[in-house]
Motif scaffolding. Sequence first.
Motif, PDB file in Angstrom:
ATOM      1  N   MET A 116       0.840  -1.185   0.000  1.00 51.04           N
ATOM      2  CA  MET A 116       0.000   0.000   0.000  1.00 51.04           C
ATOM      3  C   MET A 116       0.885   1.249   0.000  1.00 51.04           C
ATOM      4  SD  MET A 116      -3.118   0.719   2.584  1.00 51.04           S
ATOM      5  CE  MET A 116      -2.132   0.868   4.065  1.00 51.04           C
ATOM      6  N   LEU A 117       0.551   2.159  -0.888  1.00 54.61           N
ATOM      7  CA  LEU A 117       1.326   3.400  -0.943  1.00 54.61           C
ATOM      8  C   LEU A 117       0.999   4.251   0.278  1.00 54.61           C
ATOM      9  CD1 LEU A 117       0.932   4.361  -4.709  1.00 54.61           C
ATOM     10  CD2 LEU A 117       2.899   3.317  -3.600  1.00 54.61           C
ATOM     11  N   GLU A 118       1.954   5.045   0.705  1.00 51.25           N
ATOM     12  CA  GLU A 118       1.720   5.904   1.856  1.00 51.25           C
ATOM     13  C   GLU A 118       0.898   7.114   1.424  1.00 51.25           C
ATOM     14  OE1 GLU A 118       5.681   4.754   1.450  1.00 51.25           O
ATOM     15  OE2 GLU A 118       6.135   6.082   3.151  1.00 51.25           O
ATOM     16  N   ILE A 119      -0.087   7.416   2.245  1.00 53.64           N
ATOM     17  CA  ILE A 119      -0.973   8.536   1.899  1.00 53.64           C
ATOM     18  C   ILE A 119      -0.187   9.852   1.855  1.00 53.64           C
ATOM     19  CG2 ILE A 119      -1.741   8.823   4.312  1.00 53.64           C
ATOM     20  CD1 ILE A 119      -3.850   9.488   1.170  1.00 53.64           C
ATOM     21  N   THR A 120       0.797   9.993   2.735  1.00 50.20           N
ATOM     22  CA  THR A 120       1.584  11.227   2.735  1.00 50.20           C
ATOM     23  C   THR A 120       2.318  11.398   1.412  1.00 50.20           C
ATOM     24  OG1 THR A 120       3.277   9.937   3.865  1.00 50.20           O
ATOM     25  CG2 THR A 120       1.960  11.406   5.215  1.00 50.20           C
ATOM     26  N   ARG A 121       2.761  10.266   0.865  1.00 49.32           N
ATOM     27  CA  ARG A 121       3.475  10.316  -0.403  1.00 49.32           C
ATOM     28  C   ARG A 121       2.531  10.682  -1.541  1.00 49.32           C
ATOM     29  NH1 ARG A 121       6.302   5.152  -3.139  1.00 49.32           N
ATOM     30  NH2 ARG A 121       6.783   6.150  -5.110  1.00 49.32           N
ATOM     31  N   ILE A 122       1.325  10.146  -1.499  1.00 51.18           N
ATOM     32  CA  ILE A 122       0.344  10.476  -2.535  1.00 51.18           C
ATOM     33  C   ILE A 122       0.003  11.956  -2.483  1.00 51.18           C
ATOM     34  CG2 ILE A 122      -2.034  10.102  -3.308  1.00 51.18           C
ATOM     35  CD1 ILE A 122      -1.766   7.198  -2.483  1.00 51.18           C
ATOM     36  N   ARG A 123      -0.113  12.492  -1.270  1.00 53.58           N
ATOM     37  CA  ARG A 123      -0.399  13.911  -1.103  1.00 53.58           C
ATOM     38  C   ARG A 123       0.696  14.778  -1.728  1.00 53.58           C
ATOM     39  NH1 ARG A 123      -1.220  14.116   5.098  1.00 53.58           N
ATOM     40  NH2 ARG A 123      -2.976  12.712   5.085  1.00 53.58           N
ATOM     41  N   GLU A 124       1.937  14.370  -1.456  1.00 58.65           N
ATOM     42  CA  GLU A 124       3.059  15.224  -1.841  1.00 58.65           C
ATOM     43  C   GLU A 124       3.535  15.008  -3.276  1.00 58.65           C
ATOM     44  OE1 GLU A 124       5.957  14.432   1.185  1.00 58.65           O
ATOM     45  OE2 GLU A 124       4.598  15.199   2.736  1.00 58.65           O
ATOM     46  N   GLU A 125       3.411  13.751  -3.760  1.00 55.87           N
ATOM     47  CA  GLU A 125       3.979  13.462  -5.083  1.00 55.87           C
ATOM     48  C   GLU A 125       2.919  12.895  -6.015  1.00 55.87           C
ATOM     49  OE1 GLU A 125       7.173  10.728  -4.432  1.00 55.87           O
ATOM     50  OE2 GLU A 125       7.840  11.801  -2.647  1.00 55.87           O
ATOM     51  N   LYS A 126       1.744  13.454  -5.931  1.00 53.45           N
ATOM     52  CA  LYS A 126       0.624  12.931  -6.694  1.00 53.45           C
ATOM     53  C   LYS A 126       0.963  12.723  -8.166  1.00 53.45           C
ATOM     54  CE  LYS A 126      -2.866  15.248  -8.304  1.00 53.45           C
ATOM     55  NZ  LYS A 126      -4.075  16.031  -8.569  1.00 53.45           N
ATOM     56  N   ASP A 127       1.501  13.762  -8.792  1.00 50.10           N
ATOM     57  CA  ASP A 127       1.727  13.697 -10.233  1.00 50.10           C
ATOM     58  C   ASP A 127       2.803  12.683 -10.612  1.00 50.10           C
ATOM     59  OD1 ASP A 127      -0.242  15.565 -10.591  1.00 50.10           O
ATOM     60  OD2 ASP A 127       1.144  17.266 -10.458  1.00 50.10           O
ATOM     61  N   GLN A 128       3.862  12.646  -9.814  1.00 47.42           N
ATOM     62  CA  GLN A 128       4.915  11.666 -10.093  1.00 47.42           C
ATOM     63  C   GLN A 128       4.374  10.244  -9.986  1.00 47.42           C
ATOM     64  OE1 GLN A 128       5.270  14.505  -8.233  1.00 47.42           O
ATOM     65  NE2 GLN A 128       7.368  14.600  -7.446  1.00 47.42           N
ATOM     66  N   ILE A 129       3.479  10.021  -9.014  1.00 45.79           N
ATOM     67  CA  ILE A 129       2.921   8.685  -8.818  1.00 45.79           C
ATOM     68  C   ILE A 129       2.041   8.291 -10.008  1.00 45.79           C
ATOM     69  CG2 ILE A 129       1.255   7.365  -7.451  1.00 45.79           C
ATOM     70  CD1 ILE A 129       2.492   8.720  -4.968  1.00 45.79           C
ATOM     71  N   ILE A 142      -6.287   8.099  -8.212  1.00 46.16           N
ATOM     72  CA  ILE A 142      -5.404   8.860  -7.317  1.00 46.16           C
ATOM     73  C   ILE A 142      -6.063  10.176  -6.926  1.00 46.16           C
ATOM     74  CG2 ILE A 142      -3.198  10.077  -7.155  1.00 46.16           C
ATOM     75  CD1 ILE A 142      -2.667   7.158  -7.048  1.00 46.16           C
ATOM     76  N   ASN A 143      -6.682  10.823  -7.893  1.00 45.13           N
ATOM     77  CA  ASN A 143      -7.361  12.078  -7.586  1.00 45.13           C
ATOM     78  C   ASN A 143      -8.491  11.870  -6.584  1.00 45.13           C
ATOM     79  OD1 ASN A 143      -5.928  14.067  -9.023  1.00 45.13           O
ATOM     80  ND2 ASN A 143      -6.810  13.328 -10.932  1.00 45.13           N
ATOM     81  N   ALA A 144      -9.211  10.748  -6.752  1.00 45.46           N
ATOM     82  CA  ALA A 144     -10.288  10.432  -5.814  1.00 45.46           C
ATOM     83  C   ALA A 144      -9.718  10.241  -4.408  1.00 45.46           C
ATOM     84  CB  ALA A 144     -11.024   9.177  -6.265  1.00 45.46           C
ATOM     85  N   ILE A 145      -8.538   9.638  -4.344  1.00 43.43           N
ATOM     86  CA  ILE A 145      -7.897   9.424  -3.042  1.00 43.43           C
ATOM     87  C   ILE A 145      -7.536  10.751  -2.405  1.00 43.43           C
ATOM     88  CG2 ILE A 145      -5.728   8.635  -1.984  1.00 43.43           C
ATOM     89  CD1 ILE A 145      -5.977   6.125  -3.750  1.00 43.43           C
ATOM     90  N   VAL A 146      -6.957  11.623  -3.191  1.00 40.16           N
ATOM     91  CA  VAL A 146      -6.576  12.940  -2.670  1.00 40.16           C
ATOM     92  C   VAL A 146      -7.808  13.683  -2.150  1.00 40.16           C
ATOM     93  CG1 VAL A 146      -5.641  15.197  -3.314  1.00 40.16           C
ATOM     94  CG2 VAL A 146      -4.513  13.111  -4.097  1.00 40.16           C
ATOM     95  N   GLN A 147      -8.893  13.569  -2.879  1.00 33.59           N
ATOM     96  CA  GLN A 147     -10.132  14.221  -2.454  1.00 33.59           C
ATOM     97  C   GLN A 147     -10.689  13.613  -1.176  1.00 33.59           C
ATOM     98  OE1 GLN A 147     -13.154  14.369  -5.514  1.00 33.59           O
ATOM     99  NE2 GLN A 147     -11.777  15.535  -6.854  1.00 33.59           N
ATOM    100  N   THR A 148     -10.733  12.281  -1.161  1.00 35.23           N
ATOM    101  CA  THR A 148     -11.235  11.590   0.026  1.00 35.23           C
ATOM    102  C   THR A 148     -10.393  11.937   1.242  1.00 35.23           C
ATOM    103  OG1 THR A 148     -11.855   9.760  -1.419  1.00 35.23           O
ATOM    104  CG2 THR A 148     -11.928   9.340   0.940  1.00 35.23           C
ATOM    105  N   ASP A 149      -9.095  11.991   1.023  1.00 35.82           N
ATOM    106  CA  ASP A 149      -8.169  12.319   2.112  1.00 35.82           C
ATOM    107  C   ASP A 149      -8.433  13.718   2.649  1.00 35.82           C
ATOM    108  OD1 ASP A 149      -5.778  12.084   3.759  1.00 35.82           O
ATOM    109  OD2 ASP A 149      -4.869  13.490   2.342  1.00 35.82           O
ATOM    110  N   ALA A 150      -8.667  14.655   1.733  1.00 35.14           N
ATOM    111  CA  ALA A 150      -8.946  16.035   2.150  1.00 35.14           C
ATOM    112  C   ALA A 150     -10.243  16.095   2.944  1.00 35.14           C
ATOM    113  CB  ALA A 150      -9.010  16.942   0.926  1.00 35.14           C
TER     114      ALA A 150
END
Length: 422
Positions: A1-14, A29-37
Motif C-alpha cells: 500500500m502506498l503511503e498517503i503522505t506520499r500520494i499527497r506530496e507526489e501525486k503527479d509523479q505517482i 489517485i485524484n479520488a484518493i486525494v479528495q477523500t483524504d482532504a
Amino acid sequence: MLEITRIREEKDQIIEGLKKRNVDFSEKINAIVQTDAAWREVKKELDDIAAESNRMAKEIGQLFKEGKQAEANAAKEKTNVLKEKEKTAKEKEAQLADDLQKRLYEIPNVPCAKVPVGKTPEDNVVAATGGTVPTLPESALAHWDLAKKYNLIDFEMGVKVTGAGFPFYYGKGARLQRALINFFLDQARDHGYLEVIPPFVVNQDSGYGTGQLPDKEGQMYHCEVDDFYLIPTAEVPLTNMYRDVLLNESDFPIKVTGYTPCFRREAGSYGKDVRGLNRLHQFDKVEIVHIEHPSKSYETLDGMVKYVENLLQQLELPYRVLRLCGGDMGFTSALTYDLEVYSAAQKKWLEVSSVSNFETFQANRLKLRYKDKEGKNKLAHTLNGSALALPRIVAALLENHQDEHGIKIPKALVPYTGFERI
RNA sequence: GGAGAAAUGGCAGAGCGGUCGAAUGCGGCAGUCUUGAAAACUGUUGUACUGCAAGGUACCGGGGGUUCGAAUCCCUCUUUCUCCGCCA
C-alpha cells in the motif's frame, strides 16, 4: 500500500510512474486525494468536538468537587448537544477513513525507474543468461513421460486422492525433492540466512500484510471455519514475522530463508501450460526474504539475483534473467527479476524464481519500521525471492539431463540425493 | 474441551471513575566527573493523526457499552499462565 503522505506530496509523479503498468490511475489517485482532504476536514471537526467535550468534562468534575451540584448538572445538560454532534462526526469520519483505506488498497506499487516499458511478457528485458542448452535426440521425452518411465511422479494417484495438481512423488522422485530442499537450505545458510520453519497456514492480517489480500483472495485456499489461509508462498509467514516491528539500523540486513509447501488455487488457469509439473496446486519452494535499509535495497536485490543464478549454475541448468516490464510485474513490486530455466524437451522457458523489491509497499501495510540516526521511525524495505521453486527445476533436470541410460544428477546435488543417476 | 487468573510504555511493574500519557525501577540518549572507561550524579526519553505554529486528538490486548468523564465499571473476542480432561 502506498503511503498517503506520499500520494499527497507526489501525486503527479505517482500517476506518471504508474503509467508503466499501462493503466491510467489518475482518476483513482485524484479520488484518493479528495477523500483524504474530506477525511482530514471531518477529523479536524471531530477533534475540536472532542477537545470541547474534554474541557467540559474537566469543568464538571471541578464543579462537583467544589460541591456546586446545581451548576454541574446544568453543565451536564449542555453536553448532550455536543454528544449528538460527536456521534454524527464520528460516523462520517469512520466512513471516510474506511473509504480511503479501500481506495488505497486498489493502487499497486509504483514501478521503479529501472522497470522497462511494456505490456506483455514479450516486452521483458533479458538481463543475463547462463549455461548451455543441451542438444537432445529426437527421442527425448518430456518430464511427464520420464516421470512415468522411471516411476518418479504419479499424477493420476494425486487426482484420485486429492485432485488435479497434487502429484505423488515416489522413490528417487521423492528423494530428489528432499535433496533439492536440503541443497537450497544449506546454500542459503552458507550465505548467512537464518533458517526458519514457519506455519503453513496464516491468519487474515498476514494475508493483508504482504498484499495477497484483498486483491488475490481467490488465489489462496481458505479454511473458513478458522479463517486461516494456506500459504501460497513462504513470503507470507516469513515477512509477517516482522509485522508491527520497530528495528534498529544495526539490525539490517535481516536475511531469513524457509522451506514450505505452497498452495495455489490458480483459479482460471488451464490448457497446455499446466501439463506435468508446470503448474501445480501444491508445490515445494525455498524462499529467501530480506528486510533492508532503503538505501541498500537495490544493491541487495542485485545480490539476490546473483545468488539465485549461482544455484542454477550449480544445478547445470541453462537459464536467463528477465527484468519484468511494467505490464508483467506483480501488484506489490517496484522491480522484479524473473529467472527462467530452459526445459529442453518441452523446448520452453520455465519460471523458477521471481526476485522482487517491494520498497515500502509491504512495510507500510506491515508497519515494519526502523529507527534512523535522528531517532525518526521510517519504513523499511522488504525483498524476497524464490531460491528455488522445485517442480519446474525438477522438470528441467529430468528433461535436460536425460540420455539413453537414464537421468544424470548434477554433481552438486549428488551428496544430497545419494545417487548419481536415475 | 472444562475451571480459575491475567494482558499497562523498549523491558519489568504500580495505578482500579476526574488531578493519568500514565508512578517507580531497568534500559536508551545527552551532560558532569575521568587520561579513557566503569561507577556515581544531573537532565532527557512512546507512537500515530492533525495544525504554519502554539496547540489539539487518539492509543493502557482487540471490538462494543455505561458515564458529563474510563487504564480503572459492564459485555464480548483473542492471547498467555495455572489446574483438570483428551491427544501426539
